[in-house]
Design an enzyme around this catalytic site. Sequence first.
Site, PDB file in Angstrom:
ATOM      1  N   ARG A  60       0.767  -1.249   0.000  1.00  0.00           N
ATOM      2  CA  ARG A  60       0.000   0.000   0.000  1.00  0.00           C
ATOM      3  C   ARG A  60       0.797   1.298   0.000  1.00  0.00           C
ATOM      4  O   ARG A  60       0.262   2.346  -0.318  1.00  0.00           O
ATOM      5  CB  ARG A  60      -0.947   0.009   1.209  1.00  0.00           C
ATOM      6  CG  ARG A  60      -2.120  -0.898   1.042  1.00  0.00           C
ATOM      7  CD  ARG A  60      -2.801  -1.133   2.353  1.00  0.00           C
ATOM      8  NE  ARG A  60      -1.880  -1.804   3.270  1.00  0.00           N
ATOM      9  CZ  ARG A  60      -2.226  -2.271   4.462  1.00  0.00           C
ATOM     10  NH1 ARG A  60      -3.441  -2.096   4.912  1.00  0.00           N
ATOM     11  NH2 ARG A  60      -1.345  -2.891   5.217  1.00  0.00           N
ATOM     12  N   ARG A  90      -4.744  -2.348  -7.303  1.00  0.00           N
ATOM     13  CA  ARG A  90      -5.742  -2.934  -6.400  1.00  0.00           C
ATOM     14  C   ARG A  90      -7.136  -2.420  -6.744  1.00  0.00           C
ATOM     15  O   ARG A  90      -8.110  -3.169  -6.732  1.00  0.00           O
ATOM     16  CB  ARG A  90      -5.399  -2.612  -4.937  1.00  0.00           C
ATOM     17  CG  ARG A  90      -6.169  -3.499  -3.971  1.00  0.00           C
ATOM     18  CD  ARG A  90      -5.940  -3.145  -2.532  1.00  0.00           C
ATOM     19  NE  ARG A  90      -6.621  -1.922  -2.166  1.00  0.00           N
ATOM     20  CZ  ARG A  90      -6.626  -1.394  -0.942  1.00  0.00           C
ATOM     21  NH1 ARG A  90      -5.932  -1.981   0.026  1.00  0.00           N
ATOM     22  NH2 ARG A  90      -7.265  -0.293  -0.683  1.00  0.00           N
ATOM     23  N   TYR A 118      -4.604 -17.735  13.165  1.00  0.00           N
ATOM     24  CA  TYR A 118      -5.753 -17.127  12.472  1.00  0.00           C
ATOM     25  C   TYR A 118      -6.904 -18.116  12.327  1.00  0.00           C
ATOM     26  O   TYR A 118      -8.068 -17.739  12.442  1.00  0.00           O
ATOM     27  CB  TYR A 118      -5.343 -16.624  11.082  1.00  0.00           C
ATOM     28  CG  TYR A 118      -4.525 -15.359  11.135  1.00  0.00           C
ATOM     29  CD1 TYR A 118      -5.132 -14.115  11.358  1.00  0.00           C
ATOM     30  CD2 TYR A 118      -3.150 -15.389  10.981  1.00  0.00           C
ATOM     31  CE1 TYR A 118      -4.386 -12.953  11.417  1.00  0.00           C
ATOM     32  CE2 TYR A 118      -2.391 -14.230  11.040  1.00  0.00           C
ATOM     33  CZ  TYR A 118      -3.009 -13.016  11.264  1.00  0.00           C
ATOM     34  OH  TYR A 118      -2.275 -11.873  11.334  1.00  0.00           O
TER      35      TYR A 118
HETATM   36  O1  CP3 Z   1       5.829  -9.061   1.065  1.00  0.00           O
HETATM   37  C1  CP3 Z   1       5.155  -8.798   0.059  1.00  0.00           C
HETATM   38  O2  CP3 Z   1       5.155  -7.702  -0.494  1.00  0.00           O
HETATM   39  C2  CP3 Z   1       4.346  -9.920  -0.576  1.00  0.00           C
HETATM   40  C3  CP3 Z   1       2.977  -9.969  -0.217  1.00  0.00           C
HETATM   41  C4  CP3 Z   1       2.551 -10.338   1.205  1.00  0.00           C
HETATM   42  C5  CP3 Z   1       1.308  -9.887   1.725  1.00  0.00           C
HETATM   43  N1  CP3 Z   1       1.091 -10.501   2.918  1.00  0.00           N
HETATM   44  C6  CP3 Z   1       0.404  -8.950   1.059  1.00  0.00           C
HETATM   45  C7  CP3 Z   1      -0.626  -8.242   1.855  1.00  0.00           C
HETATM   46  C8  CP3 Z   1       3.112 -11.186   2.158  1.00  0.00           C
HETATM   47  C9  CP3 Z   1       4.460 -11.898   2.151  1.00  0.00           C
HETATM   48  C10 CP3 Z   1       2.171 -11.286   3.234  1.00  0.00           C
HETATM   49  C11 CP3 Z   1       2.390 -12.137   4.408  1.00  0.00           C
HETATM   50  C12 CP3 Z   1       1.452 -12.056   5.540  1.00  0.00           C
HETATM   51  N2  CP3 Z   1       0.097 -11.887   5.532  1.00  0.00           N
HETATM   52  C13 CP3 Z   1       1.832 -12.261   6.889  1.00  0.00           C
HETATM   53  C14 CP3 Z   1       3.227 -12.599   7.340  1.00  0.00           C
HETATM   54  C15 CP3 Z   1       4.174 -11.463   7.239  1.00  0.00           C
HETATM   55  C16 CP3 Z   1       4.029 -10.391   8.267  1.00  0.00           C
HETATM   56  O3  CP3 Z   1       3.887  -9.228   7.833  1.00  0.00           O
HETATM   57  O4  CP3 Z   1       4.081 -10.692   9.447  1.00  0.00           O
HETATM   58  C17 CP3 Z   1       0.689 -12.140   7.691  1.00  0.00           C
HETATM   59  C18 CP3 Z   1       0.634 -12.244   9.198  1.00  0.00           C
HETATM   60  C19 CP3 Z   1      -0.412 -11.924   6.815  1.00  0.00           C
HETATM   61  C20 CP3 Z   1      -1.850 -11.789   7.169  1.00  0.00           C
HETATM   62  C21 CP3 Z   1      -2.379 -10.469   6.776  1.00  0.00           C
HETATM   63  N3  CP3 Z   1      -2.628 -10.076   5.486  1.00  0.00           N
HETATM   64  C22 CP3 Z   1      -2.728  -9.404   7.639  1.00  0.00           C
HETATM   65  C23 CP3 Z   1      -2.591  -9.422   9.141  1.00  0.00           C
HETATM   66  C24 CP3 Z   1      -3.205  -8.394   6.825  1.00  0.00           C
HETATM   67  C25 CP3 Z   1      -3.845  -7.120   7.283  1.00  0.00           C
HETATM   68  C26 CP3 Z   1      -2.870  -6.206   7.862  1.00  0.00           C
HETATM   69  C27 CP3 Z   1      -2.323  -5.338   6.790  1.00  0.00           C
HETATM   70  O5  CP3 Z   1      -1.107  -5.218   6.671  1.00  0.00           O
HETATM   71  O6  CP3 Z   1      -3.187  -4.758   6.106  1.00  0.00           O
HETATM   72  C28 CP3 Z   1      -3.080  -8.797   5.480  1.00  0.00           C
HETATM   73  C29 CP3 Z   1      -3.415  -8.011   4.265  1.00  0.00           C
HETATM   74  C30 CP3 Z   1      -2.324  -7.815   3.265  1.00  0.00           C
HETATM   75  N4  CP3 Z   1      -1.438  -8.767   2.835  1.00  0.00           N
HETATM   76  C31 CP3 Z   1      -2.076  -6.624   2.533  1.00  0.00           C
HETATM   77  C32 CP3 Z   1      -1.022  -6.893   1.644  1.00  0.00           C
HETATM   78  C33 CP3 Z   1      -0.432  -5.972   0.615  1.00  0.00           C
HETATM   79  C34 CP3 Z   1      -2.877  -5.369   2.642  1.00  0.00           C
HETATM   80  C35 CP3 Z   1      -4.121  -5.535   1.898  1.00  0.00           C
HETATM   81  C36 CP3 Z   1      -4.550  -4.257   1.241  1.00  0.00           C
HETATM   82  O7  CP3 Z   1      -5.231  -3.477   1.920  1.00  0.00           O
HETATM   83  O8  CP3 Z   1      -4.212  -4.046   0.054  1.00  0.00           O
END
Ligand code: CP3
Length: 343
Positions: free
Chosen positions: A27, A36, A151
């Site tokens: 983001r 997105r 989760y």
């Molecule tokens: O690293 C990268 O750029 C690749 C993409 C990636 C995403 N999530 C995209 C994402 C990776 C490697 C993850 C891993 C992920 N997802 C983890 C482990 C890594 C870490 O940060 O601890 C976890 C715990 C998740 C679960 C998850 N997904 C959460 C808790 C959230 C919401 C919190 C947040 O950051 O918004 C997501 C959503 C998410 N995953 C987004 C992205 C780009 C945001 C979604 C959006 O609003 O576009």
Amino acid sequence: MGKIFIDACFGKETPYTPVWMMRQAGRYLPQYMEVREKAGDFLSLCHNPQLAAEVTLQPIDILGVDAAILFSDILVVPNEMGMKLRFAKGEGPIFDEPIRNMEDIKKLKSPIEAANNLTYVYETIKIVREKLDDSKALIGFAGAPWTLVTYMVEGRGTKTYSIVKKLIYTNPQMMHSLLKKVTEAVKLYLEKQIEAGVDAVQIFDSWASALEKEAYFEFSWKYMKEIASYLKQKYPHIPIILFPKGIAGYLDDIDGEFDVFGVDWSTPIDLAKSKLGHKYVLQGNLEPTRLYSKEAIKEGVEKIANIMQNKRHIFNLGHGILPDVPVENAKYFIKLAQEITAK
Ligand code: CP3
């Protein structure tokens, strides 16, 4: 030309220390927000290989990082095991019907079926690998079984982990049967990512620090190691990166067949170097909030570079980049890490 990121994962000499950022496709990039928007929402973007490939490549073009990480999410695995997933605004991921008993575990789809259903991920990988420069690496990933299970059982993010941790102490057998099923799915999923063309894999154990030491090794690390050994035997040329967040106090007991240990920002990198640097290449660990200030970036990068001395190191943040970081500062970090370590 070889891939400097892959050479670094195996501890080989490289012209400079390669760098990438966890959550680099996301983001804080206006270009990500545009794509997105086109996809509709976050999950639709994950399900759209053409657009997911586009955002995977953005940090390569915009920031000049040495590796791309596949754009997806760790929670697509439980989702394809049959758990309905949604992302609520401001709340993050939600499973409305979390796992609470053995019946719920039995209802999950088989690991093979789940791994086979993730075709959109393998398709994304193929598109990226075709478009990505040969000198750059593509990193595939999965969540650690423990982090995925937090989760699946809690249903959403949690501060106390009380529902999932209660199971550890009241019904460890049920916990292990769920972890085993998820471990199988993750093994097959990463194997299929490798077959589709990723050059390395990382396993994110974001909620490692929720567990006391004995519980950590029994309910998380054991399964991480099992996945790593399985992949190492079949694919010795694919580097494996393990990232358990927040377990500085447990480093003495870390072992296993993997290549790179991801150091989070709360673990001093000199401590990680003295305990693990001879066994594993270290990745990390700039405190992500330093990206709000160029002076703070410079100070942090210099400190890490001084400790690591351009050896057996991959530069990264100590956890994911935050959504309101100025792109200019992210660029500054990448360039500085590459320049300061150039030989
Ligand atoms: O690293 C990268 O750029 C690749 C993409 C990636 C995403 N999530 C995209 C994402 C990776 C490697 C993850 C891993 C992920 N997802 C983890 C482990 C890594 C870490 O940060 O601890 C976890 C715990 C998740 C679960 C998850 N997904 C959460 C808790 C959230 C919401 C919190 C947040 O950051 O918004 C997501 C959503 C998410 N995953 C987004 C992205 C780009 C945001 C979604 C959006 O609003 O576009």
